[in-house]
Design an enzyme around this catalytic site. Structure first.
Site, PDB file in Angstrom:
ATOM      1  N   GLY A 111      44.237  44.088  42.750  1.00  0.00           N
ATOM      2  CA  GLY A 111      43.099  43.802  43.617  1.00  0.00           C
ATOM      3  C   GLY A 111      43.512  43.827  45.069  1.00  0.00           C
ATOM      4  O   GLY A 111      44.698  43.803  45.398  1.00  0.00           O
ATOM      5  N   SER A 155      40.744  41.039  51.987  1.00  0.00           N
ATOM      6  CA  SER A 155      40.760  41.369  53.407  1.00  0.00           C
ATOM      7  C   SER A 155      42.100  41.064  54.047  1.00  0.00           C
ATOM      8  O   SER A 155      42.478  41.698  55.018  1.00  0.00           O
ATOM      9  CB  SER A 155      39.685  40.552  54.123  1.00  0.00           C
ATOM     10  N   VAL A 205      46.809  42.086  45.881  1.00  0.00           N
ATOM     11  CA  VAL A 205      47.232  41.250  44.754  1.00  0.00           C
ATOM     12  C   VAL A 205      47.894  42.140  43.702  1.00  0.00           C
ATOM     13  O   VAL A 205      47.352  43.186  43.323  1.00  0.00           O
ATOM     14  CB  VAL A 205      46.014  40.514  44.164  1.00  0.00           C
ATOM     15  N   ASP A 262      34.030  30.227  51.173  1.00  0.00           N
ATOM     16  CA  ASP A 262      33.881  31.625  50.752  1.00  0.00           C
ATOM     17  C   ASP A 262      33.610  31.706  49.254  1.00  0.00           C
ATOM     18  O   ASP A 262      34.234  32.489  48.544  1.00  0.00           O
ATOM     19  CB  ASP A 262      35.123  32.422  51.148  1.00  0.00           C
TER      20      ASP A 262
HETATM   21  N1  LIG Z   1      45.323  35.292  40.164  1.00  0.00           N
HETATM   22  C1  LIG Z   1      44.766  36.476  39.975  1.00  0.00           C
HETATM   23  N2  LIG Z   1      44.815  37.072  38.789  1.00  0.00           N
HETATM   24  C2  LIG Z   1      44.249  38.275  38.589  1.00  0.00           C
HETATM   25  N3  LIG Z   1      43.589  38.962  39.533  1.00  0.00           N
HETATM   26  C3  LIG Z   1      43.507  38.413  40.741  1.00  0.00           C
HETATM   27  C4  LIG Z   1      44.090  37.151  41.035  1.00  0.00           C
HETATM   28  N4  LIG Z   1      43.841  36.854  42.314  1.00  0.00           N
HETATM   29  C5  LIG Z   1      43.120  37.879  42.814  1.00  0.00           C
HETATM   30  N5  LIG Z   1      42.918  38.819  41.873  1.00  0.00           N
HETATM   31  C6  LIG Z   1      42.173  40.066  42.047  1.00  0.00           C
HETATM   32  O1  LIG Z   1      42.427  40.558  43.337  1.00  0.00           O
HETATM   33  C7  LIG Z   1      41.197  40.694  44.057  1.00  0.00           C
HETATM   34  C8  LIG Z   1      41.447  40.414  45.512  1.00  0.00           C
HETATM   35  O2  LIG Z   1      41.662  39.048  45.668  1.00  0.00           O
HETATM   36  P1  LIG Z   1      41.738  38.359  47.090  1.00  0.00           P
HETATM   37  O3  LIG Z   1      41.686  36.916  46.866  1.00  0.00           O
HETATM   38  O4  LIG Z   1      42.906  38.903  47.849  1.00  0.00           O
HETATM   39  O5  LIG Z   1      40.503  38.932  47.844  1.00  0.00           O
HETATM   40  P2  LIG Z   1      38.926  38.658  47.663  1.00  0.00           P
HETATM   41  O6  LIG Z   1      38.663  37.212  47.529  1.00  0.00           O
HETATM   42  O7  LIG Z   1      38.372  39.538  46.581  1.00  0.00           O
HETATM   43  O8  LIG Z   1      38.384  39.188  49.022  1.00  0.00           O
HETATM   44  P3  LIG Z   1      38.569  38.534  50.459  1.00  0.00           P
HETATM   45  O9  LIG Z   1      39.994  38.186  50.660  1.00  0.00           O
HETATM   46  O10 LIG Z   1      38.136  39.638  51.328  1.00  0.00           O
HETATM   47  O11 LIG Z   1      37.675  37.347  50.476  1.00  0.00           O
HETATM   48  C9  LIG Z   1      40.247  39.711  43.361  1.00  0.00           C
HETATM   49  O12 LIG Z   1      38.910  40.065  43.513  1.00  0.00           O
HETATM   50  C10 LIG Z   1      40.684  39.815  41.914  1.00  0.00           C
HETATM   51  O13 LIG Z   1      40.060  40.917  41.310  1.00  0.00           O
END
Ligand SMILES: Nc1ncnc2c1ncn2[C@@H]1O[C@H](COP(=O)(O)OP(=O)(O)OP(=O)(O)O)[C@@H](O)[C@H]1O
Length: 917
Positions: free
Chosen positions: A522, A525, A529, A647
């Site tokens: 994933g 912003s 991940v 958020d």
């Molecule tokens: N612990 C996790 N296990 C599995 N997938 C994850 C995990 N954390 C994040 N992801 C995946 O990575 C994506 C990006 O996560 P991240 O928290 O960096 O950004 P976001 O919340 O989607 O967006 P933003 O940071 O723009 O608010 C998530 O939408 C999810 O699909």
């Protein structure tokens, strides 16, 4: 809203029947409230002022910017009087005594409002924001039996209302109506009072000469000698609340105490004509900048728009002048201050003749009659009697002054008389007042310094123990205090990262195969991940902060990174995503989380794989909602200090191997205010569509901002549609869903991909909860614990539990989760990151994000538009135009609601909106 002065009793009587009508109406002359010869429409298509022409034709003339109203003017229909609401104007037809409306409202159609009651004739009409009501004329069978009938049409109001007793006048506000009973002059209100509380606050014991509803309040002129104004509702009796919340956007004035003869209500303000000199005075919330009401001029008639008021001045001409915010100050149309009448004015009224050349009525012998001012109040005496040629004029009796109004009006005389006494009085008082001020300032300094030290002390030693009761509650709801074993006074920094393990960069590089693209699951912003497997076999998610393009190789938004680290390591709840550790080496900063095998809720609901969406049946969806609510409730109620997530959105609700929801991403979180009432003055951050409009506009951040976002999430879960989706006529999910739910058409919002459950009641409950969560004002939204309880009940109902009044606790029993602080990641399957069913980072980018100071470097705005175009499959040009329209006009997102509920955006804010979306 009931805006305007009702003088339509001055009827033209060219024929005998009309004469009869006029004579009958005269009986109730003083009670004809909200209809008037002038009316103002407002709303997103712009304000319009309408008035009956200044001849005796009774035809309408309008000026303003809503073309649907201007082009829809019925050129040949004479009217008794007019009233107007949001985007529409209605008049009472002289021929049929029925209302006729025109304009651009989707709730009030053009023509005679439907359904028409056969044979019904009305003595008065009054318009609210989205509805119109008409008071049936006396003499109908029902009213003859001491009943009154009011017919209403429009949003949430279409019905006939029967009242026990004779009603002499009605006035409509935003979503509610009020009326006056003739027998005892008491007021009653009915309708939807959610945003105004007018119904519960209506003063049953007071007697009124006249009432006028505004947007969220009602003001009335009291009977008896005082003729004072009394207001109730959300905006005018709660000046303090308003002045605190909106002090940056305008001023709030208190209701005056002078005797009044006429009154009108705007959205958050009211204006009245003083009995004393017929000058006008306004109070309530005045937008900045606002032009002041004309002073020391006699006013014949007034009508209010939402943030402005217009009036016809007695001396000058028949051209209306306006003051307030958002409308020209003088209008180029001549209107009548009443209706021309060929019969002599009856006793108790006088003929209007603004000046010789500008006689309002064309026909010889035709004239406008206005009722004389009320008899002079106790403190006044009559200087000019009420006669055909002149209105009654009163002056204060300065020898018997009791009120401050009287005193101030007589100040010259009083000053002369009491000059000597006053000098002595002030010579004594001034030193005392100065001493008192100094003492007060000193006390304030002492108290605030003590408070600051106390808060700092509390924060340093915050243990969230909260006594046994709280500990027990935490245990019973699956929460383990993260501070159980922390000694008082231990070093704060140690405390913050106590539970998180430190990883080396090499360790994490190895776990993620060198952060190769295939491991990426994933992208957010601020970070990418990656899925990784540690040496001991634990499957983890590694969040790597995005590197800036500059040479110093510092990760972007290191503040966000550290905030998240601090917060996550201190929080522990079954439905929060656990932080396992972190790495900080050179420019690299990485966070290590439990790996969530089933990705995010966003991917399930909006991913390309439809099967994934269908897997989420109603029970599973509501379960996820309950679990997420519990996680957020923990942040608000049990974390110490409280945490505001800021958020909440579907891509931050992750789903673990057992399909349980975990709230993730505290990158935007803030430690909440120690006292929930004190807002944090932070710049708004969050994701468009989920962003609390109150927080966005006023920077007023409380836990209720999360409640708003959670309400949006609930609507998303119920409907399966994206929160901003250009394929819908209403792009914003709140604008789309809330009216459907409120109108009882709630099943239309349910996700068409799923079969509807046999019993829809549970989902309806959830829809109602969502509506409450997305209310415009944070104060009107429920707290998260209430939301959780309501959702738990709905879930029990959905699962067929007979006992829905019992909230479900603990989580694991009912929801089948065996997870309680055990490392589910260790048990996670070693699914490779190429399990693309849940990994669609591209898809997540179809979101509209918040303003530039919280823009996210991973996605440029042009990319966002591009992705939204492809997603919506609409021609590029169109979508751009609609997107601009969405923001520029304030249409289609939650902001629009706020604009109408609280205040229009200032030019500065409009500029900001246009630049940032
Ligand atoms: N612990 C996790 N296990 C599995 N997938 C994850 C995990 N954390 C994040 N992801 C995946 O990575 C994506 C990006 O996560 P991240 O928290 O960096 O950004 P976001 O919340 O989607 O967006 P933003 O940071 O723009 O608010 C998530 O939408 C999810 O699909």
């Amino acid at each position: 809203m009931g805006k305007g002065r009702g003088q339509w009793q001055f009827l033209s009587v060219g024929v005998f029947l009309q004469l009869v009508t006029v004579l009958r109406l005269w009986r109730y002359a003083s009670a004809l409230g909200s209809m008037s010869s002038i009316a103002i429409s407002y709303g997103e298509n712009g304000p319009v002022f309408c008035g009956l022409s200044s001849d005796d034709s009774h035809l309408v003339n309008c000026y303003g910017s809503n073309s649907a109203i201007l082009y829809g003017i019925p050129a040949h229909f004479p009217f008794y009087g007019l009233t107007a609401g949001d985007g529409f104007v209605c008049g009472l037809l002289m021929k049929s005594n029925q209302p006729y409306c025109w304009g651009s409202s989707s709730y009030i159609q053009m023509g005679v409002p439907q359904p028409i009651t056969k044979g019904a004739e009305y003595s008065e009409i009054s318009a609210g924001d989205y509805h119109l009501c008409g008071l049936r004329k006396y003499g109908t069978e029902l009213q003859g039996n001491n009943f009154s009938l009011v017919d209403c049409w429009g949003y949430n109001m279409t019905a006939s209302y029967v009242f026990n007793g004779q009603v002499t006048s009605i006035s409509a506000g935003s979503g509610f109506n009020c009326g006056l009973f003739s027998v005892n002059s008491t007021v009653f209100c009915w309708g939807d009072q959610t945003s105004s509380r007018v119904i519960t606050l209506a003063p049953k014991q007071l007697r009124f000469q006249k009432i006028s509803a505004g947007g969220y309040h009602v003001c009335g002129i009291l009977q008896g000698g005082s003729s004072r104004v009394f207001c109730w509702g959300r905006s005018l009796d709660l000046e303090e609340e308003i002045s605190m919340e909106y002090s940056s956007q305008g001023n709030v004035d208190f209701p005056p105490r002078d005797p009044m003869i006429w009154i009108v209500g705007g959205k958050f303000h009211a204006c009245a004509i003083k009995a004393f000199d017929h000058s006008v005075i306004c109070w309530g919330f005045m937008m900045k900048p606002s032009t002041p009401a004309p002073s020391n001029v006699r006013v014949l008639e007034i009508a209010a728009g939402n943030y402005f008021t217009c009036g016809i001045l007695a001396e000058k001409s028949l051209m209306p002048v306006c003051w307030g915010h958002g409308f020209p100050s003088s209008l180029p149309i001549a209107v009548s201050p009443g209706v021309c009448n060929s019969t002599p004015c009856p006793p108790g009224s006088y003929e209007v003749s603004p000046n010789g050349d500008n006689a309002p009525c064309n026909l010889p012998g035709s004239r406008i009659c206005l009722s004389c001012s009320s008899p002079c109040s106790n403190e006044m005496y009559e200087i000019v009697k009420c006669s055909l040629k002149s209105d009654r004029k009163c002056s204060y009796n300065c020898s018997g002054c009791l009120s401050t109004q009287c005193l101030s009006n007589c100040s010259n005389l009083v000053n002369e008389k009491k000059g000597g006494e006053n000098d002595r009085f002030w010579a004594l008082q001034v030193p005392i007042i100065v001493a008192e001020i100094i003492l007060a300032v000193f006390m304030v300094i002492v108290v605030s310094t003590t408070a600051v030290f106390y808060v700092r002390y509390k924060l340093r030693n915050c243990q969230c123990s909260g006594g046994n009761l709280r500990a027990e509650k935490l245990k019973s709801s699956g929460i383990k205090s993260s501070h159980e074993d922390v000694t008082v006074g231990s070093d704060l920094d140690d405390l913050k990262i106590r539970r998180a393990r430190m990883f080396t960069y090499e360790e994490l590089k190895l776990a993620t195969c060198g952060f190769k693209d295939e491991s990426q699951v994933g992208k957010g912003s601020f970070s990418c991940v990656f899925k990784g497997v540690l040496k001991d076999g634990t499957v983890v998610a590694v969040k790597r902060a995005l590197m800036s393009s500059s040479n110093d190789n510092k990760p972007k938004n290191s503040k966000e990174f550290r905030t998240e680290l601090d917060l996550l390591s201190r929080l522990n709840h079954a439905h929060l995503l656990n932080l396992l550790g972190y790495c900080e080496e050179g420019g690299e900063r990485l966070l290590v989380y439990e790996f969530m095998a089933h990705g995010s809720l966003h991917q399930h609901l909006h991913g390309k794989d439809r099967a994934l969406k269908q897997q989420l049946d109603w029970v599973r969806r509501v379960t996820i909602a309950v679990q997420a609510a519990r996680g957020i409730e923990y942040l608000h109620g049990y974390a110490c200090p409280p945490v505001i997530h800021r958020d909440i959105k579907s891509s931050n609700i992750l789903i673990d191997e057992e399909h349980n929801a975990r709230v993730a991403d505290f990158g935007l979180s803030l430690l909440g205010p120690a006292e929930s009432g004190s807002p944090l003055a932070e710049l708004p951050a969050g994701t468009l569509g989920y962003l609390d409009p109150e927080y966005y506009r006023l920077h007023y951040l409380t836990t209720k901002s999360d409640v708003y976002s959670f309400g949006v999430l609930l609507l998303e879960i119920l409907s399966g549609r994206k929160v901003i989706d250009m394929l819908y006529e209403e792009a914003n999910i709140v604008e789309w869903a809330v009216p459907l739910i409120k109108s009882g058409d709630f099943s239309r919002i349910l996700d068409p991909e799923l079969n509807q459950p046999r019993d829809l009641e549970a989902l309806k409950r959830i829809a109602n909860v969502a509506c409450k969560c997305v209310r415009m004002r944070g104060k009107d939204r429920p707290s998260m614990d209430k939301v959780t309880t309501a959702l738990e009940r709905a879930l029990a109902q959905l699962m067929g539990s007979p006992c829905i009044d019992q909230p479900i606790l603990p989580t694991e029993v009912v929801l089948g989760s065996s997870r309680l602080h055990k490392k589910s990641s260790q048990r996670s399957s070693n699914r490779s990151s190429s399990d693309v069913d849940v990994v669609e980072p591209e898809d997540q980018r179809i979101e509209f994000r918040a303003p530039s100071w919280i823009t996210f470097p991973s996605v440029t705005s042009s990319q966002r538009w591009k992705s939204s175009v492809s997603d919506a499959d609409i021609e590029g040009k169109n979508i751009e135009a609609r997107n601009v329209g969405l923001v520029g006009s304030g249409r289609g997102d939650g902001l629009r609601c706020l604009e109408e509920e609280i205040a229009p955006a200032s030019p500065h804010e409009n500029l900001f909106l246009q630049h940032n979306f």
